[in-house]
Design a protein around this motif. Structure first.
Motif, mmCIF file in Angstrom:
data_model
loop_
_atom_site.group_PDB
_atom_site.id
_atom_site.type_symbol
_atom_site.label_atom_id
_atom_site.label_comp_id
_atom_site.label_asym_id
_atom_site.label_seq_id
_atom_site.Cartn_x
_atom_site.Cartn_y
_atom_site.Cartn_z
ATOM 1 N N GLU B 37 7.851 -16.324 -46.834
ATOM 2 C CA GLU B 37 7.616 -15.598 -45.957
ATOM 3 C C GLU B 37 7.950 -15.265 -44.361
ATOM 4 O OE1 GLU B 37 4.462 -15.714 -44.961
ATOM 5 O OE2 GLU B 37 3.158 -17.408 -46.080
ATOM 6 N N LYS B 38 7.216 -14.058 -44.141
ATOM 7 C CA LYS B 38 8.564 -13.710 -43.344
ATOM 8 C C LYS B 38 8.379 -14.563 -42.058
ATOM 9 C CE LYS B 38 3.772 -11.403 -40.318
ATOM 10 N NZ LYS B 38 3.107 -10.556 -39.397
ATOM 11 N N LYS B 64 3.478 -13.186 -54.815
ATOM 12 C CA LYS B 64 3.537 -13.408 -54.279
ATOM 13 C C LYS B 64 3.806 -13.024 -53.145
ATOM 14 C CE LYS B 64 -0.008 -17.195 -54.640
ATOM 15 N NZ LYS B 64 -0.833 -18.529 -54.331
ATOM 16 N N VAL B 68 3.665 -10.330 -49.581
ATOM 17 C CA VAL B 68 3.694 -10.763 -47.789
ATOM 18 C C VAL B 68 4.160 -9.296 -47.784
ATOM 19 C CG1 VAL B 68 4.684 -11.696 -46.237
ATOM 20 C CG2 VAL B 68 3.727 -13.212 -48.124
ATOM 21 N N TYR B 71 1.846 -6.280 -47.143
ATOM 22 C CA TYR B 71 1.055 -6.104 -46.615
ATOM 23 C C TYR B 71 1.208 -6.074 -45.205
ATOM 24 C CZ TYR B 71 -2.915 -8.403 -44.965
ATOM 25 O OH TYR B 71 -4.461 -8.453 -44.458
ATOM 26 N N SER B 72 2.624 -6.986 -44.445
ATOM 27 C CA SER B 72 3.234 -6.570 -43.638
ATOM 28 C C SER B 72 3.650 -5.414 -42.952
ATOM 29 C CB SER B 72 4.311 -7.274 -43.561
ATOM 30 O OG SER B 72 4.416 -8.373 -41.955
ATOM 31 N N ASP B 209 -6.516 -1.928 -51.986
ATOM 32 C CA ASP B 209 -7.396 -2.671 -51.124
ATOM 33 C C ASP B 209 -7.381 -1.890 -49.718
ATOM 34 O OD1 ASP B 209 -7.652 -4.252 -53.068
ATOM 35 O OD2 ASP B 209 -6.388 -5.836 -52.373
ATOM 36 N N MET B 410 7.297 -24.328 -51.345
ATOM 37 C CA MET B 410 7.098 -23.378 -51.096
ATOM 38 C C MET B 410 7.795 -22.144 -51.145
ATOM 39 S SD MET B 410 5.383 -23.391 -46.968
ATOM 40 C CE MET B 410 6.959 -21.869 -46.307
ATOM 41 N N ARG B 413 6.887 -19.814 -55.045
ATOM 42 C CA ARG B 413 5.965 -18.665 -54.782
ATOM 43 C C ARG B 413 6.335 -17.323 -54.937
ATOM 44 N NH1 ARG B 413 3.896 -17.830 -48.388
ATOM 45 N NH2 ARG B 413 3.048 -20.017 -48.177
ATOM 46 N N LYS B 633 -2.545 -27.243 -50.188
ATOM 47 C CA LYS B 633 -1.820 -25.697 -49.911
ATOM 48 C C LYS B 633 -1.031 -25.342 -50.610
ATOM 49 C CE LYS B 633 -2.917 -26.186 -45.073
ATOM 50 N NZ LYS B 633 -2.588 -27.146 -43.548
ATOM 51 N N GLU B 634 -0.486 -24.900 -51.146
ATOM 52 C CA GLU B 634 0.453 -24.006 -51.963
ATOM 53 C C GLU B 634 -0.643 -23.959 -53.159
ATOM 54 O OE1 GLU B 634 3.156 -21.825 -50.853
ATOM 55 O OE2 GLU B 634 2.439 -22.367 -49.916
#
Lengths: 51, 669
Positions: B37-38, B64, B68, B71-72, B209, B410, B413, B633-634
């Motif tokens: 994740e960032k 995935k 991230v 997208y960021s 997108d 996590m 991913r 969650k994942e």
């Protein structure tokens, strides 16, 4: 006796608080488990398609 | 306030640099995919924020975590990008750099691991490279901090917009890019149209997108089809993606030719020589097992147990005595005294005594990570996993899972194939996390004094072997999939720095201590209360308490696997919340003044055989609450979350019954 009451309230109060917070944090799953949970402000807020 | 994005290929030291520049500590591993994740940190010297993005090879996302990063870049407001580049792998790293330069944000390049490059005989003219790319290039060594001050100064100064870097893609494509520019609406805050056009042609889904919100899909499709057709007609290339890649490759070659001289390595390096042995087809696995055995030997026999015994003597001796005399002096009631001494001190203290062992284990794991050996382990495992039709990448979440299963899940991913990712998420809880180690410590000290390390090693291996077997089973039945590839880079071996090791050990272990002071404390209070109260009122004999009732309700089911007593049942039920609680529960219900006595009392309830069966059950039965939440969650699926709980219970029961009943048949007891 007063000491016992105070100790009892403190201990049970703290115990209830820790349990409540643990279950709440555990349910958060990935954010609670993330090492950056304290400094990170994003809460991993990406739309579903990139996650 | 300035916000700087930290981008680069996987395993180039982004997180090391992030920690160095922000003064924070994030998990650093010298293999790919540690950051998924960032992460945001505050820059130490000049203020402003630094955002650590997951490592990517290209802006066109495959998995995935790569999504991230892209997208960021598109949606978050950055003042500048800090591109960290592995100097010893410049050719491959520049591919991403070019895409970032085309993006047009102010960019500073941190040329990391310049020391490794030098040792390999690679000389880079940073000044010339900087001139050719039109952005500052600062040689650094993120691990030691060399050059990092210079880098921060440059970062603070480089927030003015700079002209995007332009690669000549040939007349056909250049015309198409011009045509595309006329389709992109102005003043919408979109990235440069040239960059958008190229990314779109490369098939970047995140960019597409974004664009469909501004340009009609039909127009986009028409433009793409026409461009592809023209490129195919006017060049020899079959696909436009390939065409763009070759154009970038040419640009990189020209950059390298002008600013890099390769003097060649000076014969085989020490790293090469070590690798010939430790990654050897036949020796790799035995060497890994030997190292693991030595680690457990140190953790349990040589160093950990004496330290734990010392700590236990302190807690059950001076600490308990002092507390007891204070409570008497304050006139505390018997109830409060029992709560504190038999509940909290027994429950929390019982877990705390294993802190030395856990920290020694984490220190040793940090050592093999930082030395570069862990990356080799992943490679050795890749060969094994390939043979059962799985991707070696899946082993990385599992390695992380040895610390705690939640970050392990996590880390899944990074796996591109959705089914392979799901499989890894489901199997990671089989990796023996450090919480379970406390239970092993308690039991091996009681029943397997002579073979502590061997028994623990066997449990870790049981987890790995079961994960691999189930991976094979699931992937050939319910989760059939296409295979994907695994790239792992092997960093050179190095002597770990003590500062980094201590920091890393503390970061891994501090959660354990925090948990002891919070959740284990709360859990111990509740468990003690349940053992103190019963249907007959307060201060009932333990066998008539609520805890005995609750534990006793599942005891008959546990009888065939060797521990059909209410104590084991209660410990297992509470262990679902967190596995360390099993130890707290046992300390409370066996009311023993110290560790040796407790281990003696346990002999009344367990035999060595049923103890081993119990340990196997603890390893395998349902993941803890936090892990179950992470799985939910994942995977985003209630069905798979339940699946991971139920299959774990089934496997645990089957394995334990085989161990116990099989052991009895073979004459063990």
């Amino acid at each position: 006796m007063i000491a016992s009451v105070i100790l009892g309230v403190l201990i049970f109060g703290y115990a209830a608080f820790t349990l409540y917070r643990y279950v709440k944090r555990s349910k958060m799953g990935k954010c609670a488990g993330c090492s950056a949970s304290k400094s990170c402000s994003t809460t991993c807020s990406y739309p579903e398609e990139v996650r | 306030m300035i916000t700087i994005a930290l981008a680069g290929n996987p395993n180039t030291g982004k997180t090391s640099l992030f920690n160095r520049l922000t003064g924070s500590y994030e998990y650093v591993g010298n293999w790919t995919g540690v950051t998924v994740e960032k992460k945001v940190g505050v820059l130490k010297k000049h203020g402003g924020q630094l955002v650590d993005l997951p490592g990517v090879y290209s802006l066109n996302p495959l998995s995935k975590d790569e999504g991230v990063a892209t997208y960021s870049l598109l949606h978050d407001q950055f003042s500048a990008i800090l591109n960290i580049v592995d100097a010893s792998q410049l050719e491959r790293n520049l591919y991403l750099t070019l895409q970032l330069l085309e993006y047009g944000k102010p960019l500073v390049i941190g040329l990391n691991m310049i020391d490794v490059a030098k040792a390999r005989g690679i000389r880079i003219d940073a000044e010339l490279l900087s001139k050719r790319l039109g952005c500052p290039v600062i040689p650094i060594v993120a691990r030691s901090g060399a050059g990092c001050d210079d880098l921060t100064r440059k970062l603070a100064a480089t927030v003015d917009e700079q002209n995007p870097f332009v690669i000549d893609y040939g007349q056909t494509l250049e015309e198409a890019i011009c045509q595309f520019a006329s389709m992109v609406p102005e003043n919408q805050g979109l990235p440069p149209s040239r960059w958008l056009a190229i990314q779109l042609l490369e098939g970047n889904g995140v960019v597409r997108d974004l664009l469909v919100k501004h340009i009609p899909v039909s127009a986009l499709n028409e433009w793409m089809e026409n461009t592809e057709k023209r490129v195919q007609e006017e060049t020899d290339f079959k696909s436009i993606v390939h065409y763009i890649r070759i154009a970038r490759g040419r640009c990189i070659q020209s950059l390298l030719a002008s600013s890099v001289t390769n003097e060649g390595s000076h014969g085989t390096t020490l790293t090469d020589r070590i690798d010939q042995i430790v990654t050897n087809k036949f020796l790799g696995l035995p060497i890994f097992l030997l190292f693991t055995y030595l680690i457990f030997k140190l953790t349990f026999d040589w160093l950990g147990t004496p330290l734990s015994d010392g700590l236990d003597e302190f807690i059950t001796g001076p600490l308990s005595d002092t507390l007891s005399s204070w409570l008497h002096a304050a006139g505390a009631t018997e109830f409060i005294e029992a709560l504190i001494l038999q509940g909290i001190v027994a429950g929390v203290g019982g877990v705390i005594v294993f802190v030395p062992q856990i920290f020694i284990l984490f220190f040793l794991i940090s050592f093999i990570e930082d030395s570069g050996y862990m990356a080799r382990v992943a490679m050795v495992m890749d060969k094994i996993m390939e043979s059962i039709g799985l991707n070696g990448k899946a082993f990385i979440p599992m390695i992380i899972g040895f610390g705690c299963n939640v970050p392990g899940i996590m880390a899944a991913r990074t796996i591109e194939q959705p089914k392979e990712r799901l499989l890894t998420i489901i199997l990671t809880p089989l990796m023996s996390c450090s919480a379970r180690l406390t239970v092993y410590s308690l039991f091996v000290g009681a029943f397997f004094k002579q073979n502590q390390a061997l028994i623990v090693l066997s449990l870790y291996l049981m987890g790995i072997i079961l994960a691999l077997t189930l991976a094979k089973l699931f992937s050939s039945t319910i989760l059939k999939q296409e295979s994907s590839f695994f790239v792992i880079e092997l960093p050179p071996y190095r002597i770990p720095q003590l500062r980094i090791l201590l920091q890393s050990t503390w970061e891994k272990g501090k959660g354990f201590i925090r948990k002891a002071g919070t959740f284990i404390f709360g859990g111990s209070v509740v468990i003690w209360l349940l053992s103190y109260a019963g249907p007959g009122g307060m201060d009932v004999p333990m066998d008539e308490s609520f805890l005995a009732l609750i534990g006793g309700s599942i005891a008959p089911i546990l009888a065939p696997i060797g521990f059909g007593n209410w104590q084991a049942g209660a410990a297992l039920l509470t262990g679902f919340l967190a596995k360390e609680v099993v130890v707290s529960t046992m300390n409370i219900i066996y009311v023993a003044p110290d560790l040796p006595t407790l281990q003696g009392v346990m002999a009344d309830f367990f035999t060595p055989l049923s103890a081993y069966s119990f340990l196997a059950f603890i390893l395998l039965y349902v993941p803890c609450l936090a892990t179950v939440a992470a799985i939910k969650k994942e995977t985003g699926s209630v069905k798979w979350t339940w699946f991971s709980v139920v299959y774990a219970l089934l496997i645990a029961y089957i394995i334990s019954i085989v161990i116990y009943q099989g052991g009895l048949l073979l004459g063990f007891h």
